[in-house]
Design an enzyme around this catalytic site. Structure first.
Site, PDB file in Angstrom:
ATOM      1  N   LYS A  51      -9.692  -2.221   1.475  1.00 33.89           N
ATOM      2  CA  LYS A  51      -9.411  -1.232   2.694  1.00 33.89           C
ATOM      3  C   LYS A  51     -10.063   0.028   2.183  1.00 33.89           C
ATOM      4  CE  LYS A  51      -7.291  -3.838   5.196  1.00 33.89           C
ATOM      5  NZ  LYS A  51      -5.688  -4.411   5.462  1.00 33.89           N
TER       6      LYS A  51
ATOM      7  N   ARG B 209       2.135 -12.157  -0.371  1.00 31.43           N
ATOM      8  CA  ARG B 209       0.900 -12.507   0.334  1.00 31.43           C
ATOM      9  C   ARG B 209       0.253 -13.883  -0.496  1.00 31.43           C
ATOM     10  NH1 ARG B 209      -1.711  -8.955   3.964  1.00 31.43           N
ATOM     11  NH2 ARG B 209       0.017  -7.385   4.513  1.00 31.43           N
TER      12      ARG B 209
ATOM     13  N   ARG C 191       0.870  -1.269   0.145  1.00 33.29           N
ATOM     14  CA  ARG C 191       0.174  -0.009   0.149  1.00 33.29           C
ATOM     15  C   ARG C 191       0.844   1.227   0.096  1.00 33.29           C
ATOM     16  NH1 ARG C 191      -1.801   0.877   4.413  1.00 33.29           N
ATOM     17  NH2 ARG C 191      -1.442  -1.088   5.376  1.00 33.29           N
TER      18      ARG C 191
ATOM     19  N   TYR D  34      -1.811  -3.282  -6.770  1.00 30.93           N
ATOM     20  CA  TYR D  34      -1.187  -4.086  -5.512  1.00 30.93           C
ATOM     21  C   TYR D  34      -2.502  -4.061  -4.591  1.00 30.93           C
ATOM     22  CZ  TYR D  34       1.244  -6.785  -2.201  1.00 30.93           C
ATOM     23  OH  TYR D  34       1.557  -8.019  -1.513  1.00 30.93           O
ATOM     24  N   GLY D  35      -3.014  -5.447  -3.979  1.00 29.21           N
ATOM     25  CA  GLY D  35      -3.620  -5.385  -2.747  1.00 29.21           C
ATOM     26  C   GLY D  35      -4.484  -4.066  -2.514  1.00 29.21           C
ATOM     27  N   GLY D  36      -4.199  -3.639  -1.217  1.00 34.27           N
ATOM     28  CA  GLY D  36      -5.029  -2.530  -0.775  1.00 34.27           C
ATOM     29  C   GLY D  36      -5.038  -1.206  -1.479  1.00 34.27           C
TER      30      GLY D  36
ATOM     31  N   ASN E 194      -0.708 -18.806  21.803  1.00 37.95           N
ATOM     32  CA  ASN E 194      -1.595 -17.416  22.384  1.00 37.95           C
ATOM     33  C   ASN E 194      -3.072 -17.839  22.861  1.00 37.95           C
ATOM     34  OD1 ASN E 194       0.470 -15.670  21.588  1.00 37.95           O
ATOM     35  ND2 ASN E 194      -0.489 -15.568  19.506  1.00 37.95           N
TER      36      ASN E 194
ATOM     37  N   HIS F 141     -10.797  -2.472  11.320  1.00 38.88           N
ATOM     38  CA  HIS F 141      -9.554  -3.489  10.920  1.00 38.88           C
ATOM     39  C   HIS F 141      -9.192  -4.743  12.047  1.00 38.88           C
ATOM     40  CE1 HIS F 141      -5.297  -3.468   9.449  1.00 38.88           C
ATOM     41  NE2 HIS F 141      -5.947  -4.339   9.046  1.00 38.88           N
TER      42      HIS F 141
ATOM     43  N   ASP G  58      -9.545 -10.003   8.653  1.00 38.44           N
ATOM     44  CA  ASP G  58      -9.049  -8.610   8.310  1.00 38.44           C
ATOM     45  C   ASP G  58      -9.781  -7.433   8.737  1.00 38.44           C
ATOM     46  OD1 ASP G  58      -6.266  -7.291   7.496  1.00 38.44           O
ATOM     47  OD2 ASP G  58      -7.606  -6.535   5.948  1.00 38.44           O
TER      48      ASP G  58
ATOM     49  N   CYS H 216       0.434  -7.540  11.975  1.00 35.96           N
ATOM     50  CA  CYS H 216       0.861  -7.825  13.317  1.00 35.96           C
ATOM     51  C   CYS H 216       0.243  -8.963  13.964  1.00 35.96           C
ATOM     52  CB  CYS H 216       0.650  -6.611  14.058  1.00 35.96           C
ATOM     53  SG  CYS H 216       1.692  -5.174  13.808  1.00 35.96           S
TER      54      CYS H 216
ATOM     55  N   SER I 168      -1.319  -3.682  10.484  1.00 36.31           N
ATOM     56  CA  SER I 168      -1.056  -4.471   9.382  1.00 36.31           C
ATOM     57  C   SER I 168       0.194  -5.373   9.725  1.00 36.31           C
ATOM     58  CB  SER I 168      -0.571  -3.460   8.161  1.00 36.31           C
ATOM     59  OG  SER I 168      -1.926  -2.888   7.715  1.00 36.31           O
TER      60      SER I 168
HETATM   61  P1  GTP Z   1      -2.544  -7.896   7.456  1.00 34.37           P
HETATM   62  O1  GTP Z   1      -3.042  -8.837   6.697  1.00 34.37           O
HETATM   63  O2  GTP Z   1      -1.267  -7.004   6.991  1.00 34.37           O
HETATM   64  O3  GTP Z   1      -3.575  -7.121   8.088  1.00 34.37           O
HETATM   65  O4  GTP Z   1      -1.765  -8.687   8.530  1.00 34.37           O
HETATM   66  P2  GTP Z   1      -2.027  -9.385  10.183  1.00 34.37           P
HETATM   67  O5  GTP Z   1      -2.410  -8.300  11.214  1.00 34.37           O
HETATM   68  O6  GTP Z   1      -3.113 -10.394   9.584  1.00 34.37           O
HETATM   69  O7  GTP Z   1      -0.768 -10.180  10.295  1.00 34.37           O
HETATM   70  P3  GTP Z   1      -0.492 -11.662  10.185  1.00 34.37           P
HETATM   71  O8  GTP Z   1      -1.056 -12.904  11.096  1.00 34.37           O
HETATM   72  O9  GTP Z   1      -0.387 -11.966   8.604  1.00 34.37           O
HETATM   73  O10 GTP Z   1       1.098 -11.739  10.930  1.00 34.37           O
HETATM   74  C1  GTP Z   1       2.042 -11.004  10.277  1.00 34.37           C
HETATM   75  C2  GTP Z   1       3.483 -11.532  10.532  1.00 34.37           C
HETATM   76  O11 GTP Z   1       3.380 -11.457  12.130  1.00 34.37           O
HETATM   77  C3  GTP Z   1       3.830 -13.113  10.115  1.00 34.37           C
HETATM   78  O12 GTP Z   1       5.039 -13.019   9.627  1.00 34.37           O
HETATM   79  C4  GTP Z   1       3.601 -13.710  11.418  1.00 34.37           C
HETATM   80  O13 GTP Z   1       4.470 -14.925  11.355  1.00 34.37           O
HETATM   81  C5  GTP Z   1       3.967 -13.000  12.558  1.00 34.37           C
HETATM   82  N1  GTP Z   1       3.365 -13.414  13.665  1.00 34.37           N
HETATM   83  C6  GTP Z   1       1.832 -13.651  13.900  1.00 34.37           C
HETATM   84  N2  GTP Z   1       1.471 -13.855  14.865  1.00 34.37           N
HETATM   85  C7  GTP Z   1       2.785 -13.838  15.803  1.00 34.37           C
HETATM   86  C8  GTP Z   1       2.984 -14.318  17.163  1.00 34.37           C
HETATM   87  O14 GTP Z   1       2.117 -14.641  18.032  1.00 34.37           O
HETATM   88  N3  GTP Z   1       4.393 -14.012  17.526  1.00 34.37           N
HETATM   89  C9  GTP Z   1       5.313 -13.898  16.673  1.00 34.37           C
HETATM   90  N4  GTP Z   1       6.414 -13.712  17.261  1.00 34.37           N
HETATM   91  N5  GTP Z   1       4.879 -13.426  15.359  1.00 34.37           N
HETATM   92  C10 GTP Z   1       3.800 -13.455  14.954  1.00 34.37           C
HETATM   93  C1  SPV Z   2      -2.774  -4.542   5.329  1.00 33.45           C
HETATM   94  O1  SPV Z   2      -1.965  -3.779   5.078  1.00 33.45           O
HETATM   95  O2  SPV Z   2      -3.661  -4.385   6.383  1.00 33.45           O
HETATM   96  C2  SPV Z   2      -3.471  -5.584   4.677  1.00 33.45           C
HETATM   97  C3  SPV Z   2      -2.967  -6.117   3.193  1.00 33.45           C
HETATM   98  O3  SPV Z   2      -4.541  -6.216   4.716  1.00 33.45           O
HETATM   99  S1  SPV Z   2      -3.768  -4.692   2.004  1.00 33.45           S
HETATM  100  O4  SPV Z   2      -5.094  -5.265   1.624  1.00 33.45           O
HETATM  101  O5  SPV Z   2      -2.724  -4.521   1.078  1.00 33.45           O
HETATM  102  O6  SPV Z   2      -4.038  -3.762   2.700  1.00 33.45           O
HETATM  103 MN    MN Z   3      -5.029  -5.769   7.245  1.00 29.58          MN
END
Ligand code: GTP
Ligand code: SPV
Ligand code: MN
Length: 625
Positions: A247, A408, A89, A238-240, A535, A267, A314, A291, A289
C-alpha cells in the site's frame, strides 16, 4: 547447517555485513543503506538475494524463535500469530509529508476532520521520527531487500529497496514482490523508492514481547515522503504497515509518480473473462478493503462456458499505450488475502493457491496441523481440536471468533491455478472496463453502468462501504471510500479526480465504467444476491455492454441499469429481482445530496467542477424521477 559461513570482512561504519557484498551495491543504494545503518544502529547487515537457501535460513530462524509454527498438514506452510495489538493497518497513524499541505490533502471545510489522507509537516514529522528511529534496530539484523514492483525490467515496473529489522517482513516481501540480485542490475545508477521499516523494538526490549512478535503499537507511525520517493514506517510488523511495497509504495507513492507521469496506480484487481463464444475481456475492479477483490479476481463461474483468469487481486498500475489502449499490470507477485470466508465453495482457486509455500497470519489451527477460520466448518475433520488465533482452545459454536476477522494468507500468485499466462507480460493487458463497488446493504442495485467516463469518475468518487476489519475502524457504519482509495491516497484527492478526468482524450479508447453491489440485504438482513461464483452473471452483462449490446440496458438517473430479464438468472431460485434492482427515489435523493456534501466538506475547492455538475444533474433527475 543454517549457519552463515562467510567470513565477515566488510563493515558499514562499525556494523558488520553478515551476508552479501556491500561494495558491489549501486552507489545510491550504498549511500541509503549507510544512512539507515547510522540512524538505526543494527547489529549486522544482511543483503538479501532472494534465493531458496535464504528463505530456508529465515524460516528456520523464525521457527526457532517461535514466531512461525509449521502447519504440518501441508508442504512448507506456516502459521504466525502476531501480538494481538498488531493485527491491521493503522490509518490514524498514517501520514503524507509534503512542504505544502494541500499537495497532500484537499481543502477540508473548517471544523471538519479530513478523511482523505492525513498530512504532517516536514518539521513535525522530523520531531516524531527523531523520537523513534535513532538506535531502533539495536541488537537486531538489518535486512536489505531489493525488490521490483512489476516484472523485473518491465517499462511499467518500479524498483524499491526496503531495509527492515523483521525477518517475517522479509519472508512476506519475498512472496509479495520480486526480490533478487537482478533488481540491482536493472537499477544500476537509477533511482528507487527508499523504504525504511522498523518494528521499533531495539534490544534490550523495553516492552514485553508477546507471541514472539516484537512491535511497538503505542508508537506506530507510517510516513510517506512523495517528493523524495521515501517511506518510513515504525512500530508495526503487519501487512499494509510493514510490507512497504504494497500500500505504501504501490498506491501512496506510486499514485504521485503516476500523476507526474500520466498513468494510474489503483486499488484494483485485474481479471480476464472469456465468454462461451471465446472472446476475452480484461476487467479492473476497485472495491474497498475486505469487500471482495480477491474473490472476484479468482471467481469460479457458475455459468457454463465461461472461463476466468486472474492477473492480480489488489493493486493495478495502468497506462494508455500509443494506440490509446489502457494497459494494466499487477505490480505484486503474491496474494495477501483475507482468510475468513475463503473455502472450496466460495473461492477454490484461492484455496488451491495456498496449499504450499504460504504463510497464514492470525488464523486458527486444527490438531492435525491444518489452518482453520470462519467459513471452513464443513472442510475440517468432524470433532477435531482447534486452537484459536490467540492460542486458546476453541470449538464450533464458541461465541468468540476462531480466526481474527483480518487474518490473512500470503501465497505466491504463480501458484494460483487460474493465473493468467500473461500475468507477467511486461506490456500489461488491455482493460475493457473498470468496476467500482462496496458493501451497500440498502438502496444500491446489483449493477449499473456509468453514462460516460466523467460520469464514471463521479460514480467512483461517491463509493461508500461498510467499515471492515482491514483497519482499526469499529462497527459496521457506512463510510465514504471514494475510488476505494480513501486510506491509500498519496496526494490531494481533488487533484486525483482531476487527473482521472484529464486521462480522457479523443484518441484514447476509454474503458466503460460500472458499479456493482453484492451486499444488498432484505428486510431481515439476508443477502439478496448469492455472490461469489454467481457474480459471473453480472460480469456477463457487463461484457455484453462492452461489446456494444444496447438492447439490455435502460437509462436511469444513476446510469444504465439492466433491463428486466437481461441478467441470466437461470438455475437460481428465489432471487428477488424487484428488490435487487430497485432504485428508491428518496434514498437516492438523500444519497446524492449527502455525496455532494461529502465532497464539499472533504474536498472543497479542490473538487473538479465537472463532478459537482454531474451530481447536481443527478439530484435534479431524481427529484423528477
Ligand atoms: P483486501 O485484501 O482487504 O483488499 O480485500 P478484498 O477486496 O480482496 O476482499 P476479499 O475478496 O478478500 O473478500 C473479503 C470478504 O468478503 C471475505 O470474507 C469474503 O468471503 C467476502 N465476500 C467476497 N465476495 C463476496 C460476495 O460476492 N458476496 C458476499 N456475500 N461476500 C463476499
Ligand atoms: C487492504 O487492507 O486493502 C489489504 C491488506 O489489502 S493490507 O496489505 O494490510 O493493506
Ligand atoms: Mn487491499
Amino acid at each position: 547447517v543454517y549457519e552463515v559461513h562467510e567470513i565477515v570482512v566488510q563493515k558499514v561504519g562499525h556494523v558488520p555485513v553478515a551476508k552479501g557484498d556491500f561494495n558491489h551495491l549501486p552507489k545510491k543504494v550504498k549511500t541509503f543503506v549507510a544512512h539507515c545503518v547510522q540512524l538505526c544502529q543494527p547489529r549486522g547487515i544482511f543483503i538479501c538475494d532472494g534465493s531458496q537457501e535464504e528463505a530456508e535460513e529465515i524460516i528456520h530462524k523464525l521457527l526457532e524463535r517461535g514466531t512461525l509454527t509449521r502447519l504440518t498438514k501441508y508442504k512448507n506452510n506456516y502459521l504466525c500469530r502476531t501480538d494481538p495489538a498488531d493485527v491491521a493497518r493503522v490509518e490514524s497513524k498514517t501520514f503524507i509529508v509534503t512542504k505544502n499541505k494541500y499537495d497532500s490533502v484537499p481543502h477540508v471545510r473548517e471544523g471538519v476532520t479530513g478523511i482523505l489522507g492525513a498530512w504532517m509537516s516536514p518539521e513535525d514529522t522530523k520531531v516524531e521520527l527523531d523520537h523513534r528511529f535513532p538506535g531502533c534496530m539495536a541488537g537486531r539484523m538489518m535486512y536489505i531487500i531489493p525488490f521490483s514492483m512489476g516484472p523485473v525490467g518491465s517499462p511499467l515496473s518500479k524498483i524499491g529497496v526496503q531495509v527492515t529489522d523483521s525477518n517475517y517482513v522479509l519472508l512476506c516481501m519475498r512472496t509479495m514482490t520480486r526480490v533478487g540480485p537482478k533488481v540491482w542490475e536493472v537499477l544500476g545508477d537509477g533511482s528507487f523508492v527508499k523504504c525504511v521499516h522498523s518494528l521499533g523494538c531495539p534490544r534490550p526490549v523495553q516492552r514485553r514481547v508477546i507471541n514472539h512478535w516484537p512491535c511497538n503499537p503505542e508508537k506506530v507511525m507510517i510516513t510517506h515522503f512523495p517528493e523524495e520517493r521515501k517511506i518510513k514506517s515504525f512500530g508495526s510488523g503487519y501487512g499494509g504497515n510493514s510490507l512497504l511495497g504494497k500500500k505504501c509504495f504501490a498506491l501512496r507513492i506510486a499514485s504521485v509518480i503516476a500523476r507526474d507521469e500520466g498513468w494510474m496506480a489503483e486499488h484494483m484487481l485485474i481479471m480476464s473473462v472469456t465468454t462461451p463464444e471465446g472472446k476475452e475481456h480484461f476487467l479492473a475492479a476497485a472495491f474497498p478493503s475486505a469487500c471482495g477483490k480477491t474473490n472476484l479476481a479468482m471467481l469460479n463461474p457458475s455459468l457454463p462456458g465461461f472461463k476466468i483468469q486472474c492477473v492480480g487481486d489488489d493493486i493495478a498500475w495502468m497506462r494508455f499505450d500509443d494506440k490509446g489502449v489502457l494497459r494494466g499490470i499487477n505490480p505484486e507477485a503474491g496474494f495477501f488475502g483475507v482468510a475468513p470466508g475463503t473455502n472450496m465453495k466460495t473461492n477454490p482457486n484461492a484455496m488451491l493457491s495456498f496449499q504450499c509455500n504460504s504463510i497464514f497470519t492470525n488464523v486458527a489451527e486444527t490438531a492435525d496441523g491444518g489452518y482453520f477460520w470462519e467459513g471452513l466448518e464443513d472442510e475440517i475433520p468432524k470433532g477435531i481440536g482447534i486452537i484459536d488465533w490467540l492460542g486458546n482452545p476453541w470449538h464450533p459454536g464458541c461465541p468468540r471468533k476462531a480466526a481474527h476477522p483480518n487474518s490473512r494468507f500470503t501465497a505466491p500468485a504463480s501458484q494460483c491455478p487460474i493465473i493468467h499466462p500473461k500475468w507477467e507480460d511486461p506490456e500489461g493487458v488491455p482493460i475493457s472496463a473498470i468496476i467500482f463497488g462496496g458493501r451497500r446493504p440498502v438502496g444500491v442495485p446489483l449493477v449499473f453502468e456509468a453514462k460516460s467516463w466523467a460520469h464514471g469518475v463521479m460514480t467512483g468518487a461517491c463509493v461508500k462501504s461498510e467499515a471492515t476489519a482491514a483497519a482499526e475502524h469499529q462497527g459496521k457504519n457506512i463510510m465514504h471510500d471514494p475510488m476505494a482509495m480513501r486510506p491509500f491516497m498519496g496526494y490531494n484527492f481533488g487533484h486525483y479526480l482531476q487527473h482521472w478526468l484529464d486521462l480522457e482524450k479523443p484518441t484514447r479508447k476509454m474503458p466503460k465504467i460500472f458499479h456493482v453491489n453484492w451486499f444488498r440485504v432484505d428486510q431481515k438482513g439476508k443477502f439478496l444476491w448469492p455472490g461469489y461464483g454467481e457474480n459471473i452473471r453480472v460480469l456477463d452483462w457487463i461484457i455484453r455492454r462492452c461489446e456494444g449490446d444496447s438492447s439490455i440496458a435502460e437509462e436511469t438517473p444513476i446510469g444504465y441499469l439492466p433491463k428486466k430479464g437481461t441478467i441470466d438468472l437461470s438455475g437460481l431460485d428465489s432471487i428477488n429481482e424487484e428488490e435487487l434492482f430497485s432504485l428508491p427515489k428518496h434514498y437516492w435523493l438523500d444519497d446524492t445530496r449527502e455525496s455532494k456534501r461529502f465532497l464539499e466538506d472533504q474536498v472543497g475547492i479542490d473538487t473538479p467542477p465537472q463532478i459537482i455538475k454531474l451530481l447536481n444533474e443527478q439530484e435534479e433527475a431524481f427529484s423528477k424521477y
